[in-house]
Design a protein around this motif. Sequence first.
Motif, short mmCIF file in Angstrom:
data_model
loop_
_atom_site.label_atom_id
_atom_site.label_comp_id
_atom_site.label_asym_id
_atom_site.label_seq_id
_atom_site.Cartn_x
_atom_site.Cartn_y
_atom_site.Cartn_z
N SER A 17 0.98 -1.26 -0.14
CA SER A 17 0.06 -0.10 -0.11
C SER A 17 1.01 1.30 0.10
O SER A 17 1.92 1.25 0.32
CB SER A 17 -0.86 0.00 1.28
N SER A 19 0.49 3.56 1.95
CA SER A 19 0.76 3.75 3.47
C SER A 19 1.88 3.08 4.02
O SER A 19 2.96 3.52 4.81
CB SER A 19 -0.32 3.76 4.62
N CYS A 22 4.81 4.89 2.45
CA CYS A 22 5.33 6.27 3.47
C CYS A 22 5.97 5.71 4.62
O CYS A 22 6.99 6.60 5.01
CB CYS A 22 4.18 6.88 3.63
N ALA A 23 5.56 4.92 5.25
CA ALA A 23 6.31 4.27 6.61
C ALA A 23 7.55 4.06 5.99
O ALA A 23 8.54 4.03 7.04
CB ALA A 23 5.53 3.26 7.20
#
Length: 70
Positions: A17, A19, A22-23
């Motif tokens: 994903s 997200s 991003c992490a």
Amino acid sequence: MNHTGICDMPHQGGVTSASACCALCDARRSKGCQGFTFFSGACFFKSCGRAQQKGKTPTKLHGAVSGYLK
């Protein structure tokens, strides 16, 4: 938007994903990651932020998600 060729760093596959991408970028902040593009299960890390990309035109890639760290 896809920022292909702009501030590219090594990428990582097997990402599920935007997200998660991003992490992963945030975890690489100390190595220079300031942004990313998530596309087709891969995370493409970027070494420059939005302000540093002025005048450079990103390409449209349907299904890609890009972001910058704050």
